[in-house]
Motif scaffolding. Structure first.
Motif, mmCIF file in Angstrom:
data_model
loop_
_atom_site.group_PDB
_atom_site.id
_atom_site.type_symbol
_atom_site.label_atom_id
_atom_site.label_comp_id
_atom_site.label_asym_id
_atom_site.label_seq_id
_atom_site.Cartn_x
_atom_site.Cartn_y
_atom_site.Cartn_z
ATOM 1 N N ARG A 251 -72.610 -22.247 2.348
ATOM 2 C CA ARG A 251 -72.335 -22.565 3.747
ATOM 3 C C ARG A 251 -73.531 -23.265 4.386
ATOM 4 O O ARG A 251 -73.378 -24.255 5.092
ATOM 5 N N ARG A 252 -74.725 -22.714 4.158
ATOM 6 C CA ARG A 252 -75.929 -23.304 4.755
ATOM 7 C C ARG A 252 -76.107 -24.753 4.305
ATOM 8 O O ARG A 252 -76.466 -25.622 5.107
ATOM 9 N N GLU A 253 -75.863 -25.000 3.033
ATOM 10 C CA GLU A 253 -76.011 -26.351 2.496
ATOM 11 C C GLU A 253 -75.019 -27.324 3.153
ATOM 12 O O GLU A 253 -75.383 -28.433 3.565
ATOM 13 N N ARG A 254 -73.756 -26.892 3.270
ATOM 14 C CA ARG A 254 -72.734 -27.761 3.858
ATOM 15 C C ARG A 254 -72.971 -27.965 5.351
ATOM 16 O O ARG A 254 -72.815 -29.077 5.866
ATOM 17 N N VAL A 255 -73.383 -26.914 6.062
ATOM 18 C CA VAL A 255 -73.675 -27.042 7.492
ATOM 19 C C VAL A 255 -74.793 -28.050 7.701
ATOM 20 O O VAL A 255 -74.724 -28.896 8.618
ATOM 21 N N ALA A 256 -75.839 -27.983 6.880
ATOM 22 C CA ALA A 256 -76.945 -28.937 6.998
ATOM 23 C C ALA A 256 -76.457 -30.366 6.773
ATOM 24 O O ALA A 256 -76.883 -31.300 7.473
ATOM 25 N N GLU A 257 -75.536 -30.547 5.823
ATOM 26 C CA GLU A 257 -75.003 -31.884 5.525
ATOM 27 C C GLU A 257 -74.262 -32.476 6.724
ATOM 28 O O GLU A 257 -74.500 -33.625 7.112
ATOM 29 N N VAL A 258 -73.353 -31.683 7.313
ATOM 30 C CA VAL A 258 -72.534 -32.245 8.391
ATOM 31 C C VAL A 258 -73.326 -32.378 9.693
ATOM 32 O O VAL A 258 -73.075 -33.285 10.481
ATOM 33 N N LEU A 259 -74.289 -31.484 9.929
ATOM 34 C CA LEU A 259 -75.124 -31.642 11.117
ATOM 35 C C LEU A 259 -75.993 -32.893 10.995
ATOM 36 O O LEU A 259 -76.261 -33.582 11.988
ATOM 37 N N ASP A 260 -76.410 -33.204 9.790
ATOM 38 C CA ASP A 260 -77.144 -34.443 9.559
ATOM 39 C C ASP A 260 -76.223 -35.644 9.783
ATOM 40 O O ASP A 260 -76.634 -36.655 10.371
ATOM 41 N N LEU A 261 -74.967 -35.521 9.344
ATOM 42 C CA LEU A 261 -73.997 -36.601 9.512
ATOM 43 C C LEU A 261 -73.783 -36.931 10.988
ATOM 44 O O LEU A 261 -73.731 -38.106 11.379
ATOM 45 N N VAL A 262 -73.693 -35.895 11.831
ATOM 46 C CA VAL A 262 -73.445 -36.124 13.264
ATOM 47 C C VAL A 262 -74.743 -36.168 14.071
ATOM 48 O O VAL A 262 -74.722 -36.177 15.289
ATOM 49 N N ARG A 263 -75.874 -36.173 13.376
ATOM 50 C CA ARG A 263 -77.189 -36.323 13.997
ATOM 51 C C ARG A 263 -77.518 -35.178 14.955
ATOM 52 O O ARG A 263 -77.985 -35.388 16.069
ATOM 53 N N LEU A 264 -77.271 -33.975 14.468
ATOM 54 C CA LEU A 264 -77.608 -32.784 15.247
ATOM 55 C C LEU A 264 -78.617 -31.892 14.515
ATOM 56 O O LEU A 264 -78.795 -30.735 14.902
ATOM 57 N N ASN A 265 -79.248 -32.412 13.467
ATOM 58 C CA ASN A 265 -80.247 -31.588 12.798
ATOM 59 C C ASN A 265 -81.393 -31.306 13.772
ATOM 60 O O ASN A 265 -81.791 -32.163 14.551
ATOM 61 N N GLY A 266 -81.855 -30.073 13.742
ATOM 62 C CA GLY A 266 -82.846 -29.609 14.690
ATOM 63 C C GLY A 266 -82.246 -28.805 15.828
ATOM 64 O O GLY A 266 -82.964 -28.187 16.606
ATOM 65 N N HIS A 267 -80.906 -28.769 15.882
ATOM 66 C CA HIS A 267 -80.217 -28.011 16.940
ATOM 67 C C HIS A 267 -79.455 -26.810 16.377
ATOM 68 O O HIS A 267 -78.678 -26.182 17.085
ATOM 69 N N GLU A 268 -79.718 -26.494 15.103
ATOM 70 C CA GLU A 268 -78.933 -25.455 14.432
ATOM 71 C C GLU A 268 -78.945 -24.113 15.159
ATOM 72 O O GLU A 268 -77.937 -23.421 15.228
ATOM 73 N N GLY A 269 -80.103 -23.721 15.683
ATOM 74 C CA GLY A 269 -80.241 -22.394 16.274
ATOM 75 C C GLY A 269 -79.872 -22.314 17.752
ATOM 76 O O GLY A 269 -79.913 -21.225 18.336
ATOM 77 N N LYS A 270 -79.505 -23.436 18.344
ATOM 78 C CA LYS A 270 -79.150 -23.437 19.766
ATOM 79 C C LYS A 270 -77.703 -22.979 19.964
ATOM 80 O O LYS A 270 -76.867 -23.112 19.075
ATOM 81 N N ARG A 271 -77.443 -22.469 21.157
ATOM 82 C CA ARG A 271 -76.066 -22.145 21.524
ATOM 83 C C ARG A 271 -75.461 -23.316 22.299
ATOM 84 O O ARG A 271 -76.185 -24.158 22.851
ATOM 85 N N PRO A 272 -74.130 -23.406 22.347
ATOM 86 C CA PRO A 272 -73.478 -24.584 22.935
ATOM 87 C C PRO A 272 -73.955 -24.956 24.329
ATOM 88 O O PRO A 272 -74.100 -26.143 24.639
ATOM 89 N N HIS A 273 -74.238 -23.963 25.190
ATOM 90 C CA HIS A 273 -74.600 -24.297 26.571
ATOM 91 C C HIS A 273 -75.966 -24.954 26.679
ATOM 92 O O HIS A 273 -76.335 -25.470 27.741
ATOM 93 N N HIS A 274 -76.733 -24.938 25.596
ATOM 94 C CA HIS A 274 -78.032 -25.614 25.589
ATOM 95 C C HIS A 274 -77.899 -27.095 25.226
ATOM 96 O O HIS A 274 -78.899 -27.832 25.258
ATOM 97 N N LEU A 275 -76.708 -27.535 24.835
ATOM 98 C CA LEU A 275 -76.499 -28.918 24.425
ATOM 99 C C LEU A 275 -75.801 -29.709 25.525
ATOM 100 O O LEU A 275 -75.099 -29.155 26.368
ATOM 101 N N SER A 276 -75.986 -31.023 25.495
ATOM 102 C CA SER A 276 -75.262 -31.901 26.416
ATOM 103 C C SER A 276 -73.796 -31.980 25.991
ATOM 104 O O SER A 276 -73.420 -31.538 24.897
ATOM 105 N N GLY A 277 -72.969 -32.577 26.872
ATOM 106 C CA GLY A 277 -71.551 -32.717 26.550
ATOM 107 C C GLY A 277 -71.328 -33.508 25.275
ATOM 108 O O GLY A 277 -70.507 -33.145 24.429
ATOM 109 N N GLY A 278 -72.078 -34.605 25.109
ATOM 110 C CA GLY A 278 -71.940 -35.412 23.900
ATOM 111 C C GLY A 278 -72.357 -34.660 22.652
ATOM 112 O O GLY A 278 -71.726 -34.768 21.595
#
Length: 375
Positions: free
Chosen positions: A115-142
């Motif tokens: 799971r960790r490996e696949r999550v890292a892959e798709v977060l890299d795909l959508v350019r969200l690496n570095g945000h893994e530990g944040k909760r949704p309300h800490h992110l912008s709408g986009g």
């Protein structure tokens, strides 16, 4: 992107009725593997019903839905293995972004390391690496929408359904997300059915557009082709943003052309009308309205109704024939008459097309209102 000609998804005579009315009326549509098809239509056209039936949130009254040749019309949503992205993100607020993205994999029994490996892959795909530990309300709408996209991409569904995913975002973020969706579709080749009311999104994203009206599929084709050569007055006004000018008699000229009378002059225009005895009108792009005469341009009398500054150009609404409103786009500072003034409009027929008149008076007002909202 190279696509498989075999349909991955096929809708056959799909119908959904509610009481005495029908939200969907015998829709036939095929989506090829690797294709992004935008389902476009005004409010109440049935586009969200199509998505809901495919996802399994509703059951069709009649007709069938095939995925990879299997009839899934009566399967529960969880049995269809489809990915759905909603406009409100639907992220779990108590989970981190990594936990949200990995949740579908946990349900499917993937072990923690995988799971960790696949999550890292798709977060890299959508350019969200570095945000893994944040909760949704800490992110912008986009960023939240990209996290929602990563979650459904994590388990590689055969078909991704997107339900107006950008409508809750502001204009600048919508532009960024359109570019992201194009990139991800290009890189992954995921088959996508994209529901929207925004013709700009359909033009920017899709390989093909399916246009719904009153529960009926009225047009389907590559977006640039439908934009330049609308199949009817409704398609011309709603999708292409063309002006629709009522025409009296039209007679066939040579192949693909017709002879009409416009502004007292007889002219020949391209024609998409097949058969005789149909009401016709002329679909004319806004930039074809001119304030200065040109060779061969018919002229009509008009009165200025409204003038709107769009920055690099000016949009002017005119009243012609005492009943028809048309919109012109002119370079900024090009001597625009004031509201209430009478003027002559000169019509360039380059790009004009004779089409079937299928827009009623009440619907014209509704569609014009919607297009002003989308502008």
């Amino acid at each position: 992107m190279k696509q498989n000609n075999e349909p991955l998804l096929e809708l056959q005579a799909l119908t959904k009725e509610y009481g005495r009315g029908a939200a969907l009326r015998g829709v036939d549509l095929a989506v090829r593997s690797g294709e992004l098809v935008a389902v476009l239509g005004p409010s109440g056209s049935g586009k969200s019903t199509v998505l809901s039936l495919i996802a399994g949130f509703q059951v069709p009254t009649s007709g069938r839905i095939f995925l990879r040749g299997q009839d899934i019309s009566r399967l529960a949503p969880g049995q269809r293995e489809l990915g759905v992205v909603f406009q409100n993100y639907a992220l779990f607020p108590h989970m981190t972004i990594a936990e949200n993205v990995g949740y579908p994999l946990k349900l499917r029994g993937w072990d923690a390391a995988r799971r960790r490996e696949r999550v890292a892959e798709v977060l890299d795909l959508v350019r969200l690496n570095g945000h893994e530990g944040k909760r949704p309300h800490h992110l912008s709408g986009g960023q939240q929408q990209r996290a929602a996209l990563a979650r459904v991409l994590s388990f590689e569904p055969p078909l991704l359904l997107m339900d107006e995913p950008l409508s809750a975002l502001d204009r600048e973020i919508r532009g960024e997300m359109k570019a992201e969706i194009r990139r991800i579709h290009r890189e992954m080749g995921t088959t996508i059915l994209y529901v929207t009311h925004d013709r700009e999104e359909a033009l920017a994203l899709s390989d093909r557009v399916a246009i719904l009206r009153g529960g009926n599929l009225i047009a389907s084709g590559p977006p640039t082709e439908l934009f330049r050569a609308p199949t009817s007055a409704f398609v011309g006004r709603f999708f292409s943003g063309h002006n629709i000018l009522p025409i009296g008699d039209a007679t066939t000229a040579d192949s693909g052309h017709a002879r009409i009378t416009l502004g007292g002059a007889e002219v020949v225009v391209r024609s998409a009308v097949r058969g005789r005895g149909m009401r016709t009108c002329l679909a004319l792009p806004p930039h074809n309205l001119r304030l200065q005469p040109g060779p061969g341009m018919p002229t009509i009398a008009a009165r200025v109704v409204d003038v709107a500054n769009l920055g690099h150009e000016t949009e002017v609404t005119f009243l012609i024939n005492s009943a028809t409103h048309v919109v012109g786009r002119f370079p900024f500072g090009s001597g625009i008459p004031n509201p209430g003034e009478a003027t002559d409009l000169h019509l360039s027929l380059d790009g004009a097309l004779l089409v079937v008149d299928d827009v009623g008076i009440e619907e014209v007002a509704t569609v014009e209102s919607k297009q002003r909202e989308l502008a």
